[in-house]
Design a protein around this motif. Sequence first.
Motif, short mmCIF file in Angstrom:
data_model
loop_
_atom_site.label_atom_id
_atom_site.label_comp_id
_atom_site.label_asym_id
_atom_site.label_seq_id
_atom_site.Cartn_x
_atom_site.Cartn_y
_atom_site.Cartn_z
N TRP A 453 0.83 -1.21 0.00
CA TRP A 453 0.00 0.00 0.00
C TRP A 453 0.86 1.26 0.00
O TRP A 453 0.41 2.32 -0.43
CB TRP A 453 -0.95 0.00 1.19
CG TRP A 453 -2.12 -0.91 0.98
CD1 TRP A 453 -2.35 -2.11 1.57
CD2 TRP A 453 -3.22 -0.70 0.08
NE1 TRP A 453 -3.52 -2.66 1.10
CE2 TRP A 453 -4.08 -1.82 0.19
CE3 TRP A 453 -3.56 0.32 -0.80
CZ2 TRP A 453 -5.25 -1.93 -0.55
CZ3 TRP A 453 -4.73 0.20 -1.55
CH2 TRP A 453 -5.56 -0.91 -1.41
N HIS A 456 1.26 2.10 -3.51
CA HIS A 456 0.08 2.78 -4.06
C HIS A 456 0.09 4.26 -3.70
O HIS A 456 -0.26 5.12 -4.53
CB HIS A 456 -1.19 2.10 -3.55
CG HIS A 456 -2.43 2.58 -4.22
ND1 HIS A 456 -3.36 3.37 -3.58
CD2 HIS A 456 -2.91 2.39 -5.49
CE1 HIS A 456 -4.35 3.65 -4.41
NE2 HIS A 456 -4.10 3.08 -5.57
N GLY A 560 4.75 1.33 -7.76
CA GLY A 560 4.28 2.70 -7.64
C GLY A 560 5.07 3.67 -8.48
O GLY A 560 4.50 4.51 -9.20
N PHE A 616 -3.66 -0.30 -8.60
CA PHE A 616 -2.80 0.58 -9.39
C PHE A 616 -3.45 0.92 -10.72
O PHE A 616 -3.37 2.07 -11.20
CB PHE A 616 -1.45 -0.09 -9.64
CG PHE A 616 -0.64 -0.33 -8.40
CD1 PHE A 616 0.10 0.69 -7.83
CD2 PHE A 616 -0.61 -1.58 -7.80
CE1 PHE A 616 0.85 0.48 -6.69
CE2 PHE A 616 0.15 -1.81 -6.67
CZ PHE A 616 0.87 -0.78 -6.11
#
Length: 764
Positions: A453, A456, A560, A616
């Motif tokens: 996370w 993200h 990311g 994503f």
Amino acid sequence: MWWLALALCLAGAFCEADAESVADAMQVTGNTSEDLGAFLAALLTNSIIVIACLVAFSVLRPLFPKIFANNVLNGTAPAAPAQKFWALASVQVTTEQAVESMGLDVAMLSEFCKLCMLISGVLSVPLILVLSPLHYYCGGGAAGDDSLSYIDMGNVNINHPWLYYVHACIVWGVCIVVQICVYRAQTKFLALRFRWLEDLPMPRANTILIERIPSEYCSDAKLREFFSQTFSPEDIQDVHIVKEAQKLVELVASRDSYKRRLYDAQLMLERDGKRPQGRDSWRCWGPQEDVIDFCTQRSEELQAQVEEERARILQASATDGGGVNSASGFVTFTRRSEAEKALDLRYSANRNNWLVSMPPDPSTIRWHDLVKPTWLKVWLAVAGYAVVILLYLFWIPLAALITRVGKSVDAGPFQPFWAGLAPIIGMQIMLAFMPTILLGIFQFFFALKADVWSQHQLQIWYFVFQLVFVVLATAIGNSLWSSIEKLALDPFSIFALLAEKLPVATHFYMNYLVLQWTSHAIALLRASSLVKFLMWKTLYTEEEAREMAEPEDQSFHGMGSRQSRMMIIMTICIVFSTMSPLVAPLTFIHFGLCRLIYGYLTVFAETRKSDLGGAFWVTQLKHVQLSAMLYCVLMIGMLSGRCPGNKIPMYIAIPALLFMFIMYYNFCKTFDWTKLSFEEIIKLPGLGAGKSTDEAYIQPELLDGSQGRSVEDGMAARLHSSPAAGSIGRSEANPDEVDTHRGESIQNARKACTLGEQSSMDRE
């Protein structure tokens, strides 16, 4: 890295804010008459580098298959590229195969490349075949000596009698193409997402994560009793409240470090024929000792402390006043339909309590974040956002400081060369470290369910950084804060601001696009992983060296960062392709290269990462639509400013912005991708359609001896696989026995929790 962010903010706060503009700091230059030669040189240079990297990769791949084709060796790759050209294998991998072998997020990375190729390819046809000739022959020659701008919008005279009507129609065309491609891509994704949800393995498919549990239910027994009031007790398989076990975590980590050092010492004994000497890890002086002896002794001592601390936690957790139970927990059901019902229930009138969600994979959970109290999570999150915002606000004066420091260094006879190169080097280093800094902020300040996370969050905020300081660099001026203040006082001035500032640097973005080809081609070589592999290979086996060399740097090469860097290229395409039509075909080439490179790396070379199941991808599609909105704002401002005597083209383009807002809102509300419909749930088998695993939603440190045994047996198994392992005298280990140990430890932990629940109920 959060401390580095604070240091940078303080440094920027004491710099002169008006030292230079964002465009100067980011080396964004305006269009000039010399840009054609510079662009052709950049195109040629970067093309040669890309070809060289592709050739080098083709040579290195068969020499180091552990680094460049390990997923083929271990059987997880969907095809065997050793029997075919690697580029052909990359292209032939289907989305379904990528999902099965490496996860949905990896598969959708390639799908995003295809989507961007589709949008840029469709836009390239009318922009190159229609708009470029119109600019060249009918624009009026406003570009002057700037030959690269002859096919650009910059070659169109102010108040052109009819060409701006064409641009108004082009605005609508771009918006419609973007929306059609995005909606079709999302529809295809939903089918993949639902299949991914159906195939979730046990226990993840049948478990819910609960946060902010009221204090009266913060024990395994009380939480089980609460859910037994709504669900049948037979439907509840396991209940686990997350325990405060920081001391146990530190003991386990210390024990495992000694076991690792013991293993290294035994390898040195095998290699050198003599027992290594050294000091304990916390001692910097004194006589040296036999490393094998003191590591064995310390690991045994720590093992006893681990068992003692584990027993204390399990005993204390059985009582409400034990002080180890947190406000987070997991409930595992015997049937998936019951878990889906539990996700949709409203447990209290207070929406701040009983936050229920689907849990991440057990092996990726950040247990220490789940233990944090709610007030601490909130304040840390506020502090984290504040640090990010301050970092952005002080980026410009910090860039000025770096420029001044670089220019102040006396390089002697090379001073003229250094004065021009130093600021560029300094800024490139800062830009390269920005993902690392942001990732450190997210991992320290934010309470994350799993490490993925943080990737993200990096995708979102790194994209925002690049949007502000790369795409909008010329529009910001000398201070981001002053620009925000001006827009707050006059929001509608954004149309004129973007129209005045952005078109002056379109050639820079063409060079920027070409430069990114080299960045992705270099990533194909996996230089960092290869160097680490060669270094560790001198002591360890090839498989151990590969494990120690993986994964690649997740701050820059993680999901990311990759997604945000790809997205900023797509933003440049959407925003600038009408003004400079060559941007669209350059973008098409860029994403074709990305599809080729990452289609191979993520499937055949890199290790499998934790999977969010498409989060994503959905964020990327939202960013695409937001980029199209920015394009509409820019074009409305340009049509207003460049055609002041005729506002009709502007009036034609204004509804396109409204259209984008409506379609974006509809996109967010229409596509419910988060979970399966109940109609699909009841068709699934009781234990979930996916295969079961031996993992459980129990903190690994609480598993009775599992951590220590898995480390020790794993080392023994690796030593046993070595040709000369017999000389060390270590015990052999069967991989199946390691799995058996883990299964037994999970059962033992469950029994301990059950006994604690029973004793608690007996006392009541």
